[in-house]
Design a protein around this motif. Structure first.
Motif, PDB file in Angstrom:
ATOM      1  N   ALA A  19       1.204 -10.801  25.508  1.00 22.23           N
ATOM      2  CA  ALA A  19       0.680 -10.432  24.186  1.00 22.23           C
ATOM      3  C   ALA A  19       1.308  -9.120  23.730  1.00 22.23           C
ATOM      4  N   VAL A  20       1.775  -9.097  22.487  1.00 20.62           N
ATOM      5  CA  VAL A  20       2.443  -7.915  21.942  1.00 20.62           C
ATOM      6  C   VAL A  20       1.813  -7.553  20.613  1.00 20.62           C
ATOM      7  N   GLN A  21       1.558  -6.256  20.416  1.00 14.28           N
ATOM      8  CA  GLN A  21       1.093  -5.770  19.117  1.00 14.28           C
ATOM      9  C   GLN A  21       2.272  -5.131  18.403  1.00 14.28           C
ATOM     10  N   ILE A  22       2.519  -5.565  17.168  1.00  9.22           N
ATOM     11  CA  ILE A  22       3.671  -5.089  16.404  1.00  9.22           C
ATOM     12  C   ILE A  22       3.176  -4.479  15.095  1.00  9.22           C
ATOM     13  N   HIS A  23       3.680  -3.302  14.782  1.00  2.52           N
ATOM     14  CA  HIS A  23       3.397  -2.691  13.479  1.00  2.52           C
ATOM     15  C   HIS A  23       4.320  -3.342  12.446  1.00  2.52           C
ATOM     16  N   ARG A  24       3.722  -3.936  11.458  1.00  2.00           N
ATOM     17  CA  ARG A  24       4.493  -4.672  10.459  1.00  2.00           C
ATOM     18  C   ARG A  24       5.511  -3.757   9.771  1.00  2.00           C
ATOM     19  N   GLY A  25       6.772  -4.181   9.766  1.00  2.00           N
ATOM     20  CA  GLY A  25       7.826  -3.409   9.116  1.00  2.00           C
ATOM     21  C   GLY A  25       8.455  -2.332   9.974  1.00  2.00           C
ATOM     22  N   ALA A  26       7.949  -2.133  11.198  1.00  2.00           N
ATOM     23  CA  ALA A  26       8.491  -1.077  12.061  1.00  2.00           C
ATOM     24  C   ALA A  26       9.897  -1.425  12.527  1.00  2.00           C
ATOM     25  N   ALA A  27      10.759  -0.431  12.576  1.00  2.00           N
ATOM     26  CA  ALA A  27      12.132  -0.611  13.062  1.00  2.00           C
ATOM     27  C   ALA A  27      12.544   0.651  13.797  1.00  2.00           C
ATOM     28  N   ARG A  28      13.389   0.469  14.811  1.00  4.13           N
ATOM     29  CA  ARG A  28      13.818   1.601  15.629  1.00  4.13           C
ATOM     30  C   ARG A  28      15.318   1.526  15.897  1.00  4.13           C
ATOM     31  N   ASP A  29      15.965   2.686  15.914  1.00  4.08           N
ATOM     32  CA  ASP A  29      17.384   2.792  16.231  1.00  4.08           C
ATOM     33  C   ASP A  29      17.517   2.993  17.736  1.00  4.08           C
ATOM     34  N   LEU A  30      18.018   1.956  18.424  1.00  5.60           N
ATOM     35  CA  LEU A  30      18.164   1.993  19.872  1.00  5.60           C
ATOM     36  C   LEU A  30      19.586   2.400  20.240  1.00  5.60           C
ATOM     37  N   ILE A  31      19.708   3.223  21.266  1.00  2.00           N
ATOM     38  CA  ILE A  31      21.036   3.609  21.754  1.00  2.00           C
ATOM     39  C   ILE A  31      20.980   3.736  23.272  1.00  2.00           C
ATOM     40  N   SER A  32      21.982   3.190  23.927  1.00  2.00           N
ATOM     41  CA  SER A  32      22.060   3.248  25.385  1.00  2.00           C
ATOM     42  C   SER A  32      22.194   4.688  25.858  1.00  2.00           C
ATOM     43  N   VAL A  33      21.443   5.038  26.893  1.00  2.00           N
ATOM     44  CA  VAL A  33      21.555   6.394  27.424  1.00  2.00           C
ATOM     45  C   VAL A  33      22.950   6.637  27.983  1.00  2.00           C
ATOM     46  N   ALA A  47      22.852   8.474  17.412  1.00  2.00           N
ATOM     47  CA  ALA A  47      22.148   7.204  17.286  1.00  2.00           C
ATOM     48  C   ALA A  47      23.177   6.133  16.963  1.00  2.00           C
ATOM     49  N   SER A  48      22.744   4.884  16.879  1.00  2.00           N
ATOM     50  CA  SER A  48      23.677   3.796  16.577  1.00  2.00           C
ATOM     51  C   SER A  48      23.908   3.633  15.081  1.00  2.00           C
ATOM     52  N   GLY A  49      22.965   4.147  14.270  1.00  2.00           N
ATOM     53  CA  GLY A  49      23.075   3.990  12.828  1.00  2.00           C
ATOM     54  C   GLY A  49      22.488   2.695  12.306  1.00  2.00           C
ATOM     55  N   PHE A  50      21.859   1.905  13.183  1.00  2.00           N
ATOM     56  CA  PHE A  50      21.290   0.622  12.779  1.00  2.00           C
ATOM     57  C   PHE A  50      19.860   0.524  13.300  1.00  2.00           C
ATOM     58  N   ALA A  51      18.902   0.497  12.384  1.00  2.00           N
ATOM     59  CA  ALA A  51      17.492   0.376  12.756  1.00  2.00           C
ATOM     60  C   ALA A  51      17.157  -1.099  12.953  1.00  2.00           C
ATOM     61  N   VAL A  52      16.633  -1.442  14.107  1.00  2.00           N
ATOM     62  CA  VAL A  52      16.340  -2.836  14.461  1.00  2.00           C
ATOM     63  C   VAL A  52      14.841  -3.097  14.268  1.00  2.00           C
ATOM     64  N   PRO A  53      14.463  -4.106  13.483  1.00  2.00           N
ATOM     65  CA  PRO A  53      13.042  -4.457  13.384  1.00  2.00           C
ATOM     66  C   PRO A  53      12.461  -4.737  14.763  1.00  2.00           C
TER      67      PRO A  53
END
Length: 244
Positions: free
Chosen positions: A140-154, A177-183
């Motif tokens: 089970a996962v709770q997701i904030h509607r519309g949330a997006a995050r810019d992920l980058i490998s350490v 950062a990667s410059g791309f926010a992922v939903p």
């Protein structure tokens, strides 16, 4: 380099620990973006003041890690940029911006990096990816509607740090950062796919979505930034899962 700290980012710096002897890296402090502890904030401010004073005295450069999270750029009109006024929208964001100002006024040579959401083995369990992975495994996962995050490998962040320090930068603020926010729902999709599971999704009120400008980073380290793109997050997640 002299590394202050023993946590996730400090440990990840091991491959370049013997480089840049003129630099002190402050990889300690508050790492929880939802944190609001005045005591923790004060402890980090005191550590920064002491480290900056020592660097100013012996002529070394201080590398400080700030944030490019929604706490810093969530109110930005468009992609968050280093050279535009910032109105942080969380206590954590306000704290990090205040520390940036403290360092800039300290008289120490410095470089400030505003980091996106780092992903890698051994990161603290309260951070986004470990928390999401626990939820997916639980079903089970709770997701904030519309949330997006810019992920980058350490690992990519460490490469960027090495390159930026090698350029001799001082007195600069750079988004890393990667410059791309992922939903976030797409992140969950990918975790489901790789783990071969389906989870129940619960949606909550709208979440923060923002973009991070990386034009400055791309200009400084074009060969590193070239492989960032809309699908970059997928191999980042795959590497994280392989380690987890």
């Amino acid at each position: 380099m002299h590394i202050v700290g023993t946590g996730f980012l400090a440990r990840s710096l091991a491959p370049i620990a013997d480089a840049h002897p003129d630099t002190v890296v402050l990889a300690a402090g508050v790492s929880w973006a939802s944190g609001t502890s005045g005591t923790d904030f004060a402890r980090e401010a005191a550590l920064l003041a002491d480290t900056a004073r020592r660097c100013a005295a012996d002529g070394r450069r201080l590398l400080f890690f700030s944030t490019a999270s929604t706490g810093m750029y969530g109110n930005a009109n468009g992609p968050g940029r280093e050279d535009e006024p910032v109105e942080p929208c969380t206590p954590y964001g306000r704290h990090k911006l205040a520390l940036e100002g403290q360092l800039q006024d300290s008289g120490a040579d410095h470089l400030i990096l505003r980091l996106g959401h780092l992903v890698g083995p051994g990161q603290p369990p309260h951070q986004l990816l470990p928390a999401l992975l626990r939820q997916v495994r639980s079903g089970a996962v709770q997701i904030h509607r519309g949330a997006a995050r810019d992920l980058i490998s350490v690992a990519d962040v460490i490469t960027v740090i090495d390159r930026l320090l090698g350029l001799g930068l001082r007195g600069e603020v750079v988004n890393v950062a990667s410059g791309f926010a992922v939903p976030v729902e797409r992140i969950v999709d990918h975790l489901e796919h790789r783990l071969g599971v389906r989870v129940e999704r619960t949606w909550s009120d709208s979440g923060a979505q923002h973009a991070i400008a990386i034009e400055r980073l791309t200009a400084l380290v074009p060969d590193v930034a070239r492989h960032f793109g809309p699908a970059y997050y997928r191999p980042v997640l795959d590497t994280f899962l392989a380690a987890a």
